[in-house]
Design a protein around this motif. Structure first.
Motif, PDB file in Angstrom:
ATOM      1  N   TRP A  70     127.379  72.911 -41.631  1.00  0.00           N
ATOM      2  CA  TRP A  70     126.734  74.004 -42.345  1.00  0.00           C
ATOM      3  C   TRP A  70     125.275  74.161 -41.905  1.00  0.00           C
ATOM      4  O   TRP A  70     124.502  73.207 -41.912  1.00  0.00           O
ATOM      5  CB  TRP A  70     126.811  73.725 -43.849  1.00  0.00           C
ATOM      6  N   ARG A  71     124.931  75.364 -41.465  1.00  0.00           N
ATOM      7  CA  ARG A  71     123.570  75.677 -41.006  1.00  0.00           C
ATOM      8  C   ARG A  71     123.045  74.612 -40.037  1.00  0.00           C
ATOM      9  O   ARG A  71     121.903  74.139 -40.154  1.00  0.00           O
ATOM     10  CB  ARG A  71     122.629  75.847 -42.192  1.00  0.00           C
ATOM     11  N   GLU A  74     119.616  75.149 -38.133  1.00  0.00           N
ATOM     12  CA  GLU A  74     118.489  75.203 -39.065  1.00  0.00           C
ATOM     13  C   GLU A  74     118.184  73.815 -39.631  1.00  0.00           C
ATOM     14  O   GLU A  74     117.018  73.403 -39.714  1.00  0.00           O
ATOM     15  CB  GLU A  74     118.801  76.185 -40.187  1.00  0.00           C
ATOM     16  N   CYS A  75     119.228  73.088 -40.044  1.00  0.00           N
ATOM     17  CA  CYS A  75     119.031  71.736 -40.578  1.00  0.00           C
ATOM     18  C   CYS A  75     118.442  70.822 -39.514  1.00  0.00           C
ATOM     19  O   CYS A  75     117.550  70.001 -39.797  1.00  0.00           O
ATOM     20  CB  CYS A  75     120.357  71.166 -41.073  1.00  0.00           C
TER      21      CYS A  75
END
Length: 412
Positions: A70-71, A74-75
């Protein structure tokens, strides 16, 4: 305005409770120049005193079980930013000025940038890692390499299917040093702002336990529960959180002085059915076991449990790194993971406002930040920032709905 980042700090493996609150704290103290904030952290054992300070610390944005986390990009980027914050704080002269009693020592690493290598052990594993390689993010590449190239990275590495995946930009974090350096960054930032007279901010650590959330009612404008699996044992939240408990054991191994073949200084750590998180030429961590439905918080590992864990971990390690037979077990530690439920987006942490679960007077606003499972180091930076923004704005909508949807499922 007063905030309380609450962490009772049970012995938890890879839940990164300290990282949860420390990112929130960093975001709070770096909030608008006009904000006067007092942040109190309650933790009975101190910085990284639980198992979060003893995890392997392997950081990368991929999983052998799902195509994309998930993401992921970005993470990953937010985590790298915080690693830089920690290293900058460590290298500054504020180490002695702000935290004279810190455990940080000159020469102890915060981040080991030697990458990771994953030998392929099955066709199923190969297909998933191929998918990861095809969808990899530019700042953390995955390279497929053959046996000869893999063994140049790690001499004696076993590559049974003549294929391995190399992540040169992946890193190994020393969690205890990282946590202490982030806390130092928070304290330094607060001190610098106060000395300039820009705003009055406070960040205080109280080595105290909090037995229930209502103890804090009336004292704070917001309370953030960063308890990992311990959140499920608070009286106000007991039986109301969809967490799966899983105890894990990690072993600390050391290479005896009479063995001349040290682990090469710049060689990557190893991912496999068991991971080897290299700490230096003669020391590494080996993990981890998965004991589901455990309720054992203790960091202590009895002899019987240690023997059982090593009987499981050492064969897995020797299957990819036969030289592990030359290493000596120096000790073991354990803790309890807070594993979140499986969703269409994967296993996502639990965030959000939980006022409706608390009952009694609601003079402060209660927030939950838990369920980071075994991916806390990956999620911590982005989610900590999002949580801080939501709390400062008193607006849960700033948190992605997939992280708060657990509350709707609980009510059904």
């Amino acid at each position: 305005m007063f905030f309380c980042c609450f962490t009772k700090a049970p012995q938890i493996c890879c839940s990164w409770c300290w990282i949860c609150w420390i990112v929130c704290g960093l975001a709070f103290v770096q909030s608008s120049e006009e904000s006067n904030l007092c942040i109190d952290i309650y933790d009975e054992v101190g910085i990284g005193g639980g198992a979060s300070g003893m995890s392997g610390g392997l950081l990368h944005p991929y999983s052998p079980k799902v195509k994309l986390l998930w993401r992921g990009e970005e993470c990953w980027k937010e985590s790298l930013k915080l690693l830089n914050v920690a290293e900058d704080a460590r290298s500054s002269k504020s180490l002695d000025m702000v935290m004279p009693k810190t455990g940080l020592k000159e020469g102890d690493f915060i981040v080991r940038r030697s990458g990771l290598v994953r030998p392929v052990l099955s066709v199923k594993n190969m297909h998933m890692m191929n998918d990861n390689a095809q969808n990899c993010i530019a700042s953390c590449r995955i390279e497929s390499i053959h046996k000869d190239a893999a063994q140049k990275l790690v001499p004696d590495l076993c590559v049974p299917l003549d294929l391995a995946f190399h992540m040169p930009e992946a890193v190994n974090v020393n969690p205890q040093n990282y946590l202490e350096a982030l806390y130092l960054a928070c304290k330094t930032f607060v001190k610098s702002k106060c000395s300039l007279g820009i705003s009055c901010k406070e960040l205080n650590l109280h080595k105290e336990s909090v037995l229930n959330l209502l103890e804090l009612a009336g004292d704070y404008d917001a309370v953030i529960v960063c308890l990992g699996s311990g959140a499920a044992f608070l009286p106000e939240l007991s039986g109301r959180l969809p967490l799966r408990m899983c105890r894990g054991v990690i072993a600390h191994l050391q290479l005896p002085d009479h063995i001349r073949e040290d682990y090469p200084e710049n060689s990557p750590s190893i991912l496999s059915d068991a991971w080897l998180a290299v700490q230096g030429p003669q020391t590494l961590y080996l993990g981890s076991t998965w004991e589901w439905k455990s309720r054992n918080f203790s960091r202590h590992v009895p002899q019987e449990e240690a023997s059982k864990a090593l009987a499981e971990l050492l064969p897995k390690a020797s299957a990819v790194y036969p030289a592990i037979k030359n290493w000596t077990v120096k000790g073991t530690c354990a803790g309890l993971r807070a594993m979140p439920p499986l969703t269409a987006e994967g296993s996502l942490p639990l965030l959000g406002c939980v006022d409706e679960f608390i009952g009694g007077p609601t003079e402060c606003k209660y927030w939950l930040f838990t369920g980071l499972g075994s991916r806390g180091l990956f999620y911590h930076a982005l989610l900590g920032k999002l949580m801080a923004q939501a709390v400062l704005s008193c607006n849960e909508d700033l948190i992605p709905s997939e992280l708060t949807s657990w509350k709707h499922r609980v009510k059904q």
